[in-house]
Design a protein around this motif. Sequence first.
Motif, PDB file in Angstrom:
ATOM      1  N   ASN A   1       0.792  -1.398  -0.015  1.00 14.90           N
ATOM      2  CA  ASN A   1      -0.037   0.034  -0.001  1.00 14.90           C
ATOM      3  C   ASN A   1       0.695   1.415   0.048  1.00 14.90           C
ATOM      4  O   ASN A   1       0.590   2.282   0.713  1.00 14.90           O
TER       5      ASN A   1
ATOM      6  N   ASP B   1      -6.304   2.504   1.182  1.00 12.59           N
ATOM      7  CA  ASP B   1      -5.359   1.206   0.856  1.00 12.59           C
ATOM      8  C   ASP B   1      -5.790   0.843  -0.379  1.00 12.59           C
ATOM      9  O   ASP B   1      -6.955   0.504  -0.791  1.00 12.59           O
TER      10      ASP B   1
ATOM     11  N   GLU C   1      -0.042  -4.187   9.196  1.00 10.21           N
ATOM     12  CA  GLU C   1      -1.424  -4.212   8.693  1.00 10.21           C
ATOM     13  C   GLU C   1      -1.856  -5.576   8.359  1.00 10.21           C
ATOM     14  O   GLU C   1      -2.713  -6.294   8.754  1.00 10.21           O
ATOM     15  N   GLU C   2      -0.880  -6.143   7.470  1.00 15.40           N
ATOM     16  CA  GLU C   2      -1.046  -7.187   6.635  1.00 15.40           C
ATOM     17  C   GLU C   2      -1.338  -8.411   7.441  1.00 15.40           C
ATOM     18  O   GLU C   2      -2.063  -9.366   7.126  1.00 15.40           O
TER      19      GLU C   2
HETATM   20 ZN   LIG Z   1      -3.487  -3.225   1.819  1.00 15.46          ZN
END
Ligand SMILES: [Zn+2]
Length: 422
Positions: free
Chosen positions: A253, A310, A284-285
Amino acid sequence: MRVRGPCGFAAAALLAVGAAAAPAAPAEEVGARAWSHVVALAAAGPRVAGGAAERRAVEYVAAQLRLAGYHVRVTDFPFPYFETRQVALEVTSPVRVRLSPRALAYSPSTGGVLVAPLVVAGRGLPEDFQEVDATGKVALVERGSITFLQKAENAARAGARAVVVYNHEPGPVVGTLTRPSEIPAVTVSREEGQRLRELVRRGPVLVSLLVDTLLETRASWNVVGELPGRSAARVLLGAHVDSVEGSPGANDNASGVAAALEAARILRLRPPAWTVEVAAFGAEEGGLFGSSAYARSPRARGVSAMLNLDMVGVGERLRVGNTGADQRVVVAVLRAARELDISVEERRMGSSDHVSFERAGIPAAMLHRPDDPHYHSPGDTPDRVRPELLEAVVRLAAQSLLGPVLVTGVAPSPASRPLGRL
Ligand SMILES: [Zn+2]
């Protein structure tokens, strides 16, 4: 490490920004500036959470926010770090076929080479396992319908020793279980999955599987830039900075971070009455760890609204949405889109950082372009990210944060007129 220390990285990236600032037309300049951030962030390599590349990207974001005149702080938080050390899958009988598996994030290890018969079990639903005997075998299932973790749990319950998920669309897939499963779990491409299915259709198939993974607590980082307003009310624009293993993460991202950085610069030039925060979230992933850490922190209490970006640089269609009932941010974005004449569809959307804020009771939504066939793959490269798509999102995000609908009890500043002709 020596060549690409934080300083060298930032300096190279700044040169790229300088070079991109040349075009005369302001709208093109916005897109070109955002795109140059994508190039700089993707150049760090896959920004796996807790790794050196993610840290370099955090330093880059911090430097850019400082340049834009924001007060910047970088905070760390613990998260379950996962790494694939080795993964191999081979058909050993009736023919020898070497495959190209990827371990699903949080997959446990096989503890040496596991040799077992292969069994095909549909999409890995409980009813799929009722039709076959998976006991002591490796289960081959198709991606889709339920989560990777659910497939692995269903396979484990059916007595399987490991699960292989093949993609339901062409090419390989990188995925996450979001937490450790009971048995090792890997993915293969649709092509390899079909080949395996065909072999099983013809007779017994024996496979050998090796999964060697590492799971431990590590630190990742959030970087937050603050532009103080006349009121204490705060709106937050955020994007995750990490990417999955094996992918440069240009659209997923770096694009969201890049658009947020460019929106930050624009908002500095025409600040609203309230305080603006621009954040890049780590990790985040693997499970929204960075945004969860922020949303649980005392600072989150002062946030009136959160907008998450995103995957915003590939694919014409643009969507806004969230998972919950609070539509304030969605309404603000739709209104800004009308003012700017940008077309955006409304959809329910989860699976990204806005969810952490929704869970904490903070109005939040995500901007997202859904049509990227290369996300989570080695093909997610900057050349596929289009500056004009970034530019629309930069303007829309900035305009949305100027919308008084997000902050009650504070009069908007004159700057809340549309940013369309920037
Ligand atoms: Zn993402």
